[in-house]
Design a protein around this motif. Structure first.
Motif, mmCIF file in Angstrom:
data_model
loop_
_atom_site.group_PDB
_atom_site.id
_atom_site.type_symbol
_atom_site.label_atom_id
_atom_site.label_comp_id
_atom_site.label_asym_id
_atom_site.label_seq_id
_atom_site.Cartn_x
_atom_site.Cartn_y
_atom_site.Cartn_z
ATOM 1 N N ILE A 1 0.810 -1.214 0.000
ATOM 2 C CA ILE A 1 0.000 0.000 0.000
ATOM 3 C C ILE A 1 0.849 1.272 0.000
ATOM 4 O O ILE A 1 2.016 1.265 0.363
ATOM 5 N N ASN A 2 0.200 2.358 -0.417
ATOM 6 C CA ASN A 2 0.671 3.705 -0.132
ATOM 7 C C ASN A 2 0.015 4.087 1.193
ATOM 8 O O ASN A 2 -1.201 4.289 1.254
ATOM 9 N N PRO A 3 0.769 4.192 2.291
ATOM 10 C CA PRO A 3 0.138 4.379 3.605
ATOM 11 C C PRO A 3 -0.633 5.690 3.738
ATOM 12 O O PRO A 3 -1.558 5.777 4.544
ATOM 13 N N ARG A 4 -0.296 6.686 2.935
ATOM 14 C CA ARG A 4 -0.997 7.966 3.031
ATOM 15 C C ARG A 4 -2.380 7.919 2.412
ATOM 16 O O ARG A 4 -3.171 8.846 2.555
ATOM 17 N N GLU A 5 -2.683 6.819 1.719
ATOM 18 C CA GLU A 5 -3.997 6.659 1.096
ATOM 19 C C GLU A 5 -4.915 5.726 1.875
ATOM 20 O O GLU A 5 -6.027 5.440 1.447
ATOM 21 N N VAL A 6 -4.433 5.221 3.023
ATOM 22 C CA VAL A 6 -5.199 4.229 3.786
ATOM 23 C C VAL A 6 -5.544 4.790 5.158
ATOM 24 O O VAL A 6 -4.696 5.378 5.832
ATOM 25 N N GLU A 7 -6.807 4.605 5.575
ATOM 26 C CA GLU A 7 -7.241 5.045 6.899
ATOM 27 C C GLU A 7 -7.322 3.888 7.880
ATOM 28 O O GLU A 7 -6.874 4.002 9.019
ATOM 29 N N GLN A 8 -7.916 2.773 7.451
ATOM 30 C CA GLN A 8 -8.031 1.595 8.308
ATOM 31 C C GLN A 8 -7.761 0.358 7.468
ATOM 32 O O GLN A 8 -8.139 0.285 6.297
ATOM 33 N N THR A 9 -7.132 -0.643 8.084
ATOM 34 C CA THR A 9 -6.890 -1.890 7.372
ATOM 35 C C THR A 9 -7.312 -3.082 8.217
ATOM 36 O O THR A 9 -7.326 -3.012 9.451
ATOM 37 N N SER A 10 -7.635 -4.173 7.539
ATOM 38 C CA SER A 10 -7.765 -5.476 8.167
ATOM 39 C C SER A 10 -6.528 -6.281 7.764
ATOM 40 O O SER A 10 -5.545 -5.719 7.290
ATOM 41 N N VAL A 11 -6.577 -7.582 7.931
ATOM 42 C CA VAL A 11 -5.416 -8.416 7.617
ATOM 43 C C VAL A 11 -5.281 -8.636 6.117
ATOM 44 O O VAL A 11 -4.203 -8.508 5.544
ATOM 45 N N HIS A 12 -6.398 -8.934 5.462
ATOM 46 C CA HIS A 12 -6.373 -9.336 4.060
ATOM 47 C C HIS A 12 -6.935 -8.289 3.109
ATOM 48 O O HIS A 12 -6.882 -8.472 1.896
ATOM 49 N N SER A 13 -7.477 -7.218 3.648
ATOM 50 C CA SER A 13 -8.036 -6.159 2.811
ATOM 51 C C SER A 13 -8.048 -4.859 3.590
ATOM 52 O O SER A 13 -8.009 -4.861 4.828
ATOM 53 N N VAL A 14 -8.112 -3.755 2.849
ATOM 54 C CA VAL A 14 -8.203 -2.440 3.460
ATOM 55 C C VAL A 14 -9.666 -2.155 3.788
ATOM 56 O O VAL A 14 -10.562 -2.454 2.999
ATOM 57 N N LEU A 15 -9.909 -1.589 4.975
ATOM 58 C CA LEU A 15 -11.276 -1.296 5.403
ATOM 59 C C LEU A 15 -11.742 0.081 4.951
ATOM 60 O O LEU A 15 -12.886 0.255 4.555
ATOM 61 N N LYS A 16 -10.852 1.081 5.051
ATOM 62 C CA LYS A 16 -11.183 2.448 4.640
ATOM 63 C C LYS A 16 -9.969 3.053 3.959
ATOM 64 O O LYS A 16 -8.854 2.963 4.464
ATOM 65 N N ALA A 17 -10.210 3.670 2.793
ATOM 66 C CA ALA A 17 -9.097 4.266 2.053
ATOM 67 C C ALA A 17 -9.597 5.417 1.195
ATOM 68 O O ALA A 17 -10.794 5.518 0.890
ATOM 69 N N TRP A 18 -8.661 6.271 0.818
ATOM 70 C CA TRP A 18 -8.955 7.371 -0.101
ATOM 71 C C TRP A 18 -8.549 6.994 -1.519
ATOM 72 O O TRP A 18 -8.310 7.864 -2.348
ATOM 73 N N THR A 19 -8.462 5.725 -1.793
ATOM 74 C CA THR A 19 -7.973 5.251 -3.075
ATOM 75 C C THR A 19 -8.670 3.956 -3.427
ATOM 76 O O THR A 19 -9.383 3.367 -2.605
ATOM 77 N N SER A 20 -8.477 3.500 -4.641
ATOM 78 C CA SER A 20 -9.028 2.213 -5.063
ATOM 79 C C SER A 20 -7.970 1.127 -4.890
ATOM 80 O O SER A 20 -6.792 1.400 -4.655
ATOM 81 N N ALA A 21 -8.409 -0.122 -5.006
ATOM 82 C CA ALA A 21 -7.529 -1.278 -4.854
ATOM 83 C C ALA A 21 -7.586 -2.132 -6.108
ATOM 84 O O ALA A 21 -8.632 -2.223 -6.766
ATOM 85 N N VAL A 22 -6.460 -2.751 -6.442
ATOM 86 C CA VAL A 22 -6.423 -3.714 -7.537
ATOM 87 C C VAL A 22 -5.721 -4.979 -7.052
ATOM 88 O O VAL A 22 -4.831 -4.922 -6.202
ATOM 89 N N THR A 23 -6.142 -6.098 -7.593
ATOM 90 C CA THR A 23 -5.486 -7.369 -7.315
ATOM 91 C C THR A 23 -4.405 -7.601 -8.357
ATOM 92 O O THR A 23 -4.666 -7.514 -9.562
ATOM 93 N N VAL A 24 -3.208 -7.884 -7.893
ATOM 94 C CA VAL A 24 -2.066 -8.047 -8.795
ATOM 95 C C VAL A 24 -2.106 -9.437 -9.424
ATOM 96 O O VAL A 24 -2.346 -10.444 -8.742
ATOM 97 N N ASP A 25 -1.898 -9.494 -10.730
ATOM 98 C CA ASP A 25 -1.809 -10.764 -11.451
ATOM 99 C C ASP A 25 -0.724 -11.625 -10.802
ATOM 100 O O ASP A 25 0.423 -11.184 -10.650
ATOM 101 N N PRO A 26 -1.046 -12.868 -10.396
ATOM 102 C CA PRO A 26 -0.030 -13.712 -9.751
ATOM 103 C C PRO A 26 1.157 -14.034 -10.648
ATOM 104 O O PRO A 26 2.210 -14.457 -10.150
#
Length: 402
Positions: A330-355
């Motif tokens: 993550i970019n930590p400045r774009e995240v407000e709250q996180t869980s273990v496997h996903s972000v709970l609150k953010a000022w940004t979108s999320a993408v899943t990286v191709d394995p």
């Protein structure tokens, strides 16, 4: 409202009790304060990360202090994180939306609006006083938590050295307890400047669980407070690092198409402009299956506690019908709250990286134990790196290799 600007001066400065501990009880409650940060994304409001009992929330107040004065208490706004896995205690954000002292250095949470009723209340420092767009580090890893006298020395050293080869400059670990050999290794990396050890004596305050499933692993708090430490680590490193990796001790967020994390992130950001959360899929390399060639059965490591990840090149195939416990870059400045496997609150979108671009190399017990070696996938990505000499050097420095 007429008292908004009222402050009183302390006649004796020693009356202001300061806490430099990682965990500080809130007097007259079952709640705990972890740390306080100025949040420049919220007009400079102070955010206090805490752990609170979900069914015993009450009216709370923020009280600020500077060198010579303290404010009255003003309403503290408590926000429970949505993930708590059924445990009684939950990670919380307490927002102090009004700060009467512009030069405040410390803050506390109180059940009373007046400090005179709370002479034993500890104050914690306010961090991140200034924001910056220049960071000392490009890549930092948050690892939580060490507990149960964890002593997997060999895998830990291999993982640390692998990350350094991938471009990670700093690792933050929250330590409740570890084995004696690993303690020596931690101190080595601390003195080297690679590792920050945050003492995490959560078991002195609550009964933490050793798992994530409340019925199966009872206790006060999920997994030794893993959610609290991950969130604390984000704010601790908000202005210290460009990118933050949130993963476990036995996991490596591994680029497959690039030589290092920097090259990978340049490409991912180019392809995903404005994205600040990259979700990486987990891939299990069973520790029960060994490379037949014995190429990395290193004789000098035979008596070192832990797993030799270089011997485990067989990867379990992905299963579409089974949830994959992803981890985060993550970019930590774009995240407000996180869980273990996903972000709970953010000022940004999320993408899943191709394995095929990046996956977690997770050497652990099998999840698909019925599969034979022939049914597993051969994955020798770990062999692309020269690890043996680097690992030997660390083990020699800490006195584990003669």
């Amino acid at each position: 409202e007429s008292n908004l600007n009222f402050v009183f001066f302390l006649s004796h400065l020693h009356r202001l009790l300061l806490s430099e501990q990682t965990i500080t009880p809130i007097i007259n409650t079952k709640h705990l304060m972890i740390s306080a940060y100025k949040d420049h994304r919220l007009s400079g409001r102070t955010r206090i990360i805490g752990i609170m009992r979900r069914d015993e929330l009450q009216s709370l107040y923020c009280i600020f202090c500077c060198q010579h004065s303290c404010s009255l208490g003003y309403t503290a706004y408590t926000y429970m994180h949505s993930d708590h896995f059924g445990y009684p205690f939950v990670t919380t954000d307490v927002l102090c939306k009004y700060q009467p002292l512009r030069n405040a250095t410390h803050v506390t949470i109180s059940t009373h609006a007046s400090i005179t009723e709370n002479q034993d209340q500890r104050f914690i420092p306010i961090r991140n006083k200034e924001s910056t767009a220049m960071f000392p580090y490009n890549f930092t890893i948050c690892i939580s938590n060490l507990f149960g006298d964890y002593n997997n020395v060999l895998q830990f050293v291999q993982t640390m050295e692998m990350y350094k080869l991938l471009g990670v400059q700093r690792v933050v670990i929250y330590n409740t307890s570890c084995g004696p050999e690993l303690e020596r290794v931690l101190l080595h990396y601390k003195h080297e400047g690679t590792l920050e050890i945050v003492q995490w004596p959560i078991d002195h305050f609550l009964k933490p669980s050793a798992g994530w499933n409340f019925p199966e692993h009872p206790g006060d708090l999920h997994y030794y407070g893993q959610l609290a430490t991950l969130n604390e680590c984000i704010y601790r490193n908000m202005y210290q690092t460009k990118y933050l990796l949130l993963n476990d001790l036995d996991e490596i967020i591994m680029p497959y198409k690039h030589a290092n994390l920097q090259q990978m992130m340049e490409k991912l950001e180019q392809e995903n402009p404005g994205v600040g959360v990259f979700v990486v899929m987990n891939h299990v390399f069973p520790k029960t299956q060994f490379d037949d060639s014995g190429r990395f059965k290193v004789p000098q490591w035979q008596n070192i506690p832990g797993i030799n990840i270089l011997e485990h090149i067989y990867r379990e195939p992905s299963r579409d019908s089974v949830y994959n416990p992803t981890k985060l870059l993550i970019n930590p400045r774009e995240v407000e709250q996180t869980s273990v496997h996903s972000v709970l609150k953010a000022w940004t979108s999320a993408v899943t990286v191709d394995p095929e671009v990046c996956r977690i190399v997770h050497v652990r017990g099998p999840l698909q134990g019925s599969l034979t070696k022939e049914q597993l996938l051969v994955d020798k990505r770990l062999w692309d790196f020269e690890l043996i000499a680097k690992v030997d050097k660390v083990l020699q420095n800490v006195g584990l290799l003669i």
